[in-house]
Scaffold this motif. Structure first.
Motif, PDB file in Angstrom:
ATOM      1  N   UNK A 154      11.141  -2.967  -0.603  1.00  0.00           N
ATOM      2  CA  UNK A 154       9.691  -3.115  -0.734  1.00  0.00           C
ATOM      3  C   UNK A 154       8.987  -2.430   0.432  1.00  0.00           C
ATOM      4  N   UNK A 155       7.893  -1.783   0.135  1.00  0.00           N
ATOM      5  CA  UNK A 155       7.113  -1.092   1.160  1.00  0.00           C
ATOM      6  C   UNK A 155       5.659  -1.494   1.045  1.00  0.00           C
ATOM      7  N   UNK A 156       5.028  -1.696   2.152  1.00  0.00           N
ATOM      8  CA  UNK A 156       3.592  -1.954   2.170  1.00  0.00           C
ATOM      9  C   UNK A 156       2.897  -0.628   2.396  1.00  0.00           C
ATOM     10  N   UNK A 197       1.877  -0.580  -4.468  1.00  0.00           N
ATOM     11  CA  UNK A 197       1.986   0.373  -5.573  1.00  0.00           C
ATOM     12  C   UNK A 197       3.448   0.640  -5.902  1.00  0.00           C
ATOM     13  N   UNK A 198       3.741   0.682  -7.179  1.00  0.00           N
ATOM     14  CA  UNK A 198       5.075   1.016  -7.682  1.00  0.00           C
ATOM     15  C   UNK A 198       4.922   2.186  -8.651  1.00  0.00           C
ATOM     16  N   UNK A 199       5.899   3.080  -8.644  1.00  0.00           N
ATOM     17  CA  UNK A 199       5.869   4.236  -9.528  1.00  0.00           C
ATOM     18  C   UNK A 199       7.238   4.428 -10.143  1.00  0.00           C
ATOM     19  N   UNK A 206      -4.449  -0.660  -3.543  1.00  0.00           N
ATOM     20  CA  UNK A 206      -3.662  -0.590  -2.300  1.00  0.00           C
ATOM     21  C   UNK A 206      -4.426  -1.287  -1.171  1.00  0.00           C
ATOM     22  N   UNK A 207      -5.700  -0.926  -1.018  1.00  0.00           N
ATOM     23  CA  UNK A 207      -6.530  -1.484   0.063  1.00  0.00           C
ATOM     24  C   UNK A 207      -6.691  -3.000  -0.060  1.00  0.00           C
ATOM     25  N   UNK A 246       0.844  -1.975  -9.860  1.00  0.00           N
ATOM     26  CA  UNK A 246       0.784  -2.644  -8.561  1.00  0.00           C
ATOM     27  C   UNK A 246       1.335  -4.056  -8.708  1.00  0.00           C
ATOM     28  N   UNK A 247       1.885  -4.569  -7.616  1.00  0.00           N
ATOM     29  CA  UNK A 247       2.392  -5.943  -7.569  1.00  0.00           C
ATOM     30  C   UNK A 247       1.901  -6.605  -6.296  1.00  0.00           C
TER      31      UNK A 247
END
Length: 134
Positions: A131-133, A46-48, A40-41, A59-60
């Motif tokens: 999409x979310x950051x 992250x995708x779940x 993430x950092x 992760x993408x």
């Protein structure tokens, strides 16, 4: 449900999803939160997918990045992951030698992992609404 990191016995496997421009960073099933948070950092999203048993997590690279920026993001993550003690495999088609050199230099100058400057500065226009950051 397995993934490439499970199949290859790595902590992180970074690759381009076949027939797409999506760059994935797969971690093994049940990967520790510390590894997921590091990705993430480093700028991955992250995708779940909730499934019976442990959730499927991956992760993408952000979809709004162009191909070069996705390569920079993927390669930039490698030395930081190595420094944290993780085993990483990255496919040749997402490898960028200059980004690796830049990341190694950044590690000497900064103690906190972060996305490469070019990626952090990329405009988020064109990002899909879902999409979310993080």
């Amino acid at each position: 449900m397995g993934n490439r990191a499970d199949d290859e016995g790595t902590d992180v496997t970074i690759y381009r999803k076949p027939l797409t421009d999506t760059v994935h960073a797969d971690t093994p099933t049940g990967a520790p939160e510390q590894l997921l948070a590091l990705l993430d950092d480093l700028g991955f999203e992250r995708r779940t997918l909730p499934i019976p048993g442990p959730a499927s997590v991956w992760h993408e690279a952000p979809a709004h990045l162009d191909e070069d920026a996705k390569k920079q993001l993927a390669t930039h993550a490698v030395p930081w992951l190595h420094q944290a003690g993780y085993v990483v495999r990255i496919d040749d088609d997402v490898w960028d030698a200059a980004a690796y050199t830049d990341a190694a230099a950044a590690m000497r100058n900064h103690s906190t992992p972060a996305p490469p400057r070019a990626v952090a500065a990329a405009p988020a226009t064109g990002r899909p609404a879902r999409a979310h950051r993080r």
